[in-house]
Design a protein around this motif. Structure first.
Motif, PDB file in Angstrom:
ATOM      1  N   THR A 229       0.826  -1.207   0.000  1.00  0.00           N
ATOM      2  CA  THR A 229       0.000   0.000   0.000  1.00  0.00           C
ATOM      3  C   THR A 229       0.860   1.257   0.000  1.00  0.00           C
ATOM      4  OG1 THR A 229      -1.753  -1.169   1.168  1.00  0.00           O
ATOM      5  CG2 THR A 229      -1.839   1.221   1.219  1.00  0.00           C
ATOM      6  N   GLU A 230       1.924   1.243   0.801  1.00  0.00           N
ATOM      7  CA  GLU A 230       2.819   2.404   0.849  1.00  0.00           C
ATOM      8  C   GLU A 230       3.494   2.623  -0.502  1.00  0.00           C
ATOM      9  OE1 GLU A 230       3.059  -0.058   3.213  1.00  0.00           O
ATOM     10  OE2 GLU A 230       2.172   0.973   4.922  1.00  0.00           O
ATOM     11  N   LYS A 231       3.899   1.531  -1.144  1.00  0.00           N
ATOM     12  CA  LYS A 231       4.526   1.649  -2.466  1.00  0.00           C
ATOM     13  C   LYS A 231       3.537   2.195  -3.491  1.00  0.00           C
ATOM     14  CE  LYS A 231       8.014  -1.920  -1.923  1.00  0.00           C
ATOM     15  NZ  LYS A 231       8.492  -3.240  -2.326  1.00  0.00           N
ATOM     16  N   LEU A 232       2.302   1.723  -3.411  1.00  0.00           N
ATOM     17  CA  LEU A 232       1.275   2.196  -4.334  1.00  0.00           C
ATOM     18  C   LEU A 232       0.987   3.675  -4.100  1.00  0.00           C
ATOM     19  CD1 LEU A 232      -0.596   1.341  -6.625  1.00  0.00           C
ATOM     20  CD2 LEU A 232      -2.280   0.673  -4.907  1.00  0.00           C
ATOM     21  N   LEU A 233       0.951   4.093  -2.834  1.00  0.00           N
ATOM     22  CA  LEU A 233       0.739   5.504  -2.510  1.00  0.00           C
ATOM     23  C   LEU A 233       1.890   6.358  -3.044  1.00  0.00           C
ATOM     24  CD1 LEU A 233      -0.794   7.809  -1.173  1.00  0.00           C
ATOM     25  CD2 LEU A 233       0.342   7.205   0.983  1.00  0.00           C
ATOM     26  N   GLN A 234       3.116   5.896  -2.867  1.00  0.00           N
ATOM     27  CA  GLN A 234       4.271   6.644  -3.379  1.00  0.00           C
ATOM     28  C   GLN A 234       4.218   6.763  -4.897  1.00  0.00           C
ATOM     29  OE1 GLN A 234       6.471   8.388  -1.592  1.00  0.00           O
ATOM     30  NE2 GLN A 234       5.202   7.753   0.137  1.00  0.00           N
ATOM     31  N   ARG A 235       3.800   5.681  -5.538  1.00  0.00           N
ATOM     32  CA  ARG A 235       3.656   5.711  -7.002  1.00  0.00           C
ATOM     33  C   ARG A 235       2.585   6.721  -7.408  1.00  0.00           C
ATOM     34  NH1 ARG A 235       3.554   3.753 -12.018  1.00  0.00           N
ATOM     35  NH2 ARG A 235       1.647   2.807 -12.836  1.00  0.00           N
ATOM     36  N   PHE A 236       1.454   6.712  -6.699  1.00  0.00           N
ATOM     37  CA  PHE A 236       0.370   7.647  -6.973  1.00  0.00           C
ATOM     38  C   PHE A 236       0.841   9.087  -6.808  1.00  0.00           C
ATOM     39  CE2 PHE A 236      -3.044  10.230  -5.034  1.00  0.00           C
ATOM     40  CZ  PHE A 236      -3.907  10.301  -6.118  1.00  0.00           C
TER      41      PHE A 236
ATOM     42  N   THR B 138      -3.206   3.381 -13.316  1.00  0.00           N
ATOM     43  CA  THR B 138      -4.442   2.821 -13.846  1.00  0.00           C
ATOM     44  C   THR B 138      -5.621   2.930 -12.885  1.00  0.00           C
ATOM     45  OG1 THR B 138      -4.011   0.605 -12.986  1.00  0.00           O
ATOM     46  CG2 THR B 138      -3.123   1.121 -15.184  1.00  0.00           C
ATOM     47  N   TYR B 139      -6.792   2.729 -13.449  1.00  0.00           N
ATOM     48  CA  TYR B 139      -8.019   2.719 -12.655  1.00  0.00           C
ATOM     49  C   TYR B 139      -7.975   1.601 -11.611  1.00  0.00           C
ATOM     50  CZ  TYR B 139     -12.889   2.544 -11.386  1.00  0.00           C
ATOM     51  OH  TYR B 139     -14.061   2.541 -10.666  1.00  0.00           O
TER      52      TYR B 139
ATOM     53  N   ILE C 129      -5.822  12.429 -11.238  1.00  0.00           N
ATOM     54  CA  ILE C 129      -4.872  12.140 -10.168  1.00  0.00           C
ATOM     55  C   ILE C 129      -4.770  13.339  -9.231  1.00  0.00           C
ATOM     56  CG2 ILE C 129      -2.427  11.703  -9.654  1.00  0.00           C
ATOM     57  CD1 ILE C 129      -2.369   9.949 -12.185  1.00  0.00           C
ATOM     58  N   ASN C 130      -4.673  14.536  -9.809  1.00  0.00           N
ATOM     59  CA  ASN C 130      -4.596  15.754  -8.989  1.00  0.00           C
ATOM     60  C   ASN C 130      -5.848  15.942  -8.141  1.00  0.00           C
ATOM     61  OD1 ASN C 130      -2.049  16.481  -9.897  1.00  0.00           O
ATOM     62  ND2 ASN C 130      -2.849  17.739 -11.558  1.00  0.00           N
ATOM     63  N   ASP C 131      -7.018  15.734  -8.746  1.00  0.00           N
ATOM     64  CA  ASP C 131      -8.280  15.895  -8.016  1.00  0.00           C
ATOM     65  C   ASP C 131      -8.391  14.910  -6.867  1.00  0.00           C
ATOM     66  OD1 ASP C 131      -8.937  17.898  -9.794  1.00  0.00           O
ATOM     67  OD2 ASP C 131     -10.458  16.722 -10.870  1.00  0.00           O
ATOM     68  N   ILE C 132      -8.023  13.657  -7.108  1.00  0.00           N
ATOM     69  CA  ILE C 132      -8.093  12.635  -6.058  1.00  0.00           C
ATOM     70  C   ILE C 132      -7.107  12.968  -4.946  1.00  0.00           C
ATOM     71  CG2 ILE C 132      -7.684  10.193  -5.532  1.00  0.00           C
ATOM     72  CD1 ILE C 132      -8.681   9.627  -8.446  1.00  0.00           C
ATOM     73  N   GLU C 133      -5.905  13.392  -5.311  1.00  0.00           N
ATOM     74  CA  GLU C 133      -4.915  13.776  -4.304  1.00  0.00           C
ATOM     75  C   GLU C 133      -5.445  14.931  -3.449  1.00  0.00           C
ATOM     76  OE1 GLU C 133      -0.265  15.218  -3.862  1.00  0.00           O
ATOM     77  OE2 GLU C 133      -1.243  15.347  -5.821  1.00  0.00           O
ATOM     78  N   ASP C 134      -6.046  15.933  -4.078  1.00  0.00           N
ATOM     79  CA  ASP C 134      -6.602  17.079  -3.344  1.00  0.00           C
ATOM     80  C   ASP C 134      -7.696  16.625  -2.367  1.00  0.00           C
ATOM     81  OD1 ASP C 134      -4.915  18.767  -4.725  1.00  0.00           O
ATOM     82  OD2 ASP C 134      -6.471  19.496  -6.104  1.00  0.00           O
ATOM     83  N   GLU C 135      -8.570  15.736  -2.827  1.00  0.00           N
ATOM     84  CA  GLU C 135      -9.655  15.234  -1.965  1.00  0.00           C
ATOM     85  C   GLU C 135      -9.098  14.463  -0.779  1.00  0.00           C
ATOM     86  OE1 GLU C 135     -13.103  15.501  -1.945  1.00  0.00           O
ATOM     87  OE2 GLU C 135     -12.751  17.084  -3.399  1.00  0.00           O
ATOM     88  N   LEU C 136      -8.103  13.615  -1.010  1.00  0.00           N
ATOM     89  CA  LEU C 136      -7.521  12.827   0.087  1.00  0.00           C
ATOM     90  C   LEU C 136      -6.801  13.731   1.090  1.00  0.00           C
ATOM     91  CD1 LEU C 136      -6.229   9.706  -1.876  1.00  0.00           C
ATOM     92  CD2 LEU C 136      -8.251   9.853  -0.390  1.00  0.00           C
ATOM     93  N   LYS C 137      -6.145  14.768   0.591  1.00  0.00           N
ATOM     94  CA  LYS C 137      -5.472  15.712   1.488  1.00  0.00           C
ATOM     95  C   LYS C 137      -6.496  16.507   2.295  1.00  0.00           C
ATOM     96  CE  LYS C 137      -1.076  16.334  -0.828  1.00  0.00           C
ATOM     97  NZ  LYS C 137      -0.171  17.237  -1.558  1.00  0.00           N
ATOM     98  N   LYS C 138      -7.563  16.914   1.642  1.00  0.00           N
ATOM     99  CA  LYS C 138      -8.622  17.699   2.312  1.00  0.00           C
ATOM    100  C   LYS C 138      -9.222  16.903   3.470  1.00  0.00           C
ATOM    101  CE  LYS C 138     -12.711  18.175   0.423  1.00  0.00           C
ATOM    102  NZ  LYS C 138     -13.783  18.550  -0.518  1.00  0.00           N
ATOM    103  N   MET C 139      -9.352  15.599   3.295  1.00  0.00           N
ATOM    104  CA  MET C 139      -9.937  14.739   4.333  1.00  0.00           C
ATOM    105  C   MET C 139      -8.898  14.260   5.347  1.00  0.00           C
ATOM    106  SD  MET C 139     -13.084  14.795   3.797  1.00  0.00           S
ATOM    107  CE  MET C 139     -13.624  13.591   4.976  1.00  0.00           C
ATOM    108  N   GLY C 140      -7.616  14.605   5.147  1.00  0.00           N
ATOM    109  CA  GLY C 140      -6.570  14.212   6.078  1.00  0.00           C
ATOM    110  C   GLY C 140      -6.133  12.772   5.938  1.00  0.00           C
ATOM    111  N   VAL C 141      -6.479  12.157   4.826  1.00  0.00           N
ATOM    112  CA  VAL C 141      -6.084  10.758   4.596  1.00  0.00           C
ATOM    113  C   VAL C 141      -4.608  10.666   4.270  1.00  0.00           C
ATOM    114  CG1 VAL C 141      -6.494   8.729   3.146  1.00  0.00           C
ATOM    115  CG2 VAL C 141      -8.413  10.174   3.822  1.00  0.00           C
ATOM    116  N   ILE C 142      -4.126  11.640   3.483  1.00  0.00           N
ATOM    117  CA  ILE C 142      -2.703  11.739   3.172  1.00  0.00           C
ATOM    118  C   ILE C 142      -2.246  13.157   3.471  1.00  0.00           C
ATOM    119  CG2 ILE C 142      -2.755   9.935   1.399  1.00  0.00           C
ATOM    120  CD1 ILE C 142      -2.744  12.124  -0.734  1.00  0.00           C
TER     121      ILE C 142
END
Length: 86
Positions: free
Chosen positions: A4-11, A19-20, A72-85
């Motif tokens: 999961t950490e590797k996938l997050l770093q890749r993202f 990919t989806y 990718i940018n939108d998803i990253e922004d949403e995850l940051k807004k929610m404090g997930v990353i």
């Protein structure tokens, strides 16, 4: 470092070939569940975190499985807004 950490770093490195299937796996690891809205939802998809009631909406990429850069940018922004990353 786990899968999961590797996938997050890749993202977070924002590769052009993310990919989806990879985003689905990553969001699932954060407690999100894929929900197709209605029978005729087509490529519209929502990922719902039932604990926080947070929803991330996007269109499945087609015909190729790679996400667009803006997605990718939108998803990253949403995850940051929610404090997930961070």
């Amino acid at each position: 470092m786990g899968k999961t950490e590797k996938l997050l770093q890749r993202f977070l490195s924002k590769p052009k070939d993310f990919t989806y299937a990879e985003i689905k796996k990553l969001l699932r690891s954060f407690g999100y569940e894929e929900a197709k809205i209605g029978k005729t939802s087509g490529s519209r998809v929502a990922f719902i975190n039932h604990k926080t009631k947070h929803i991330i909406r996007l269109h499945k990429p087609h015909p190729k499985p790679e996400l667009k850069h803006y997605q990718i940018n939108d998803i990253e922004d949403e995850l940051k807004k929610m404090g997930v990353i961070k």
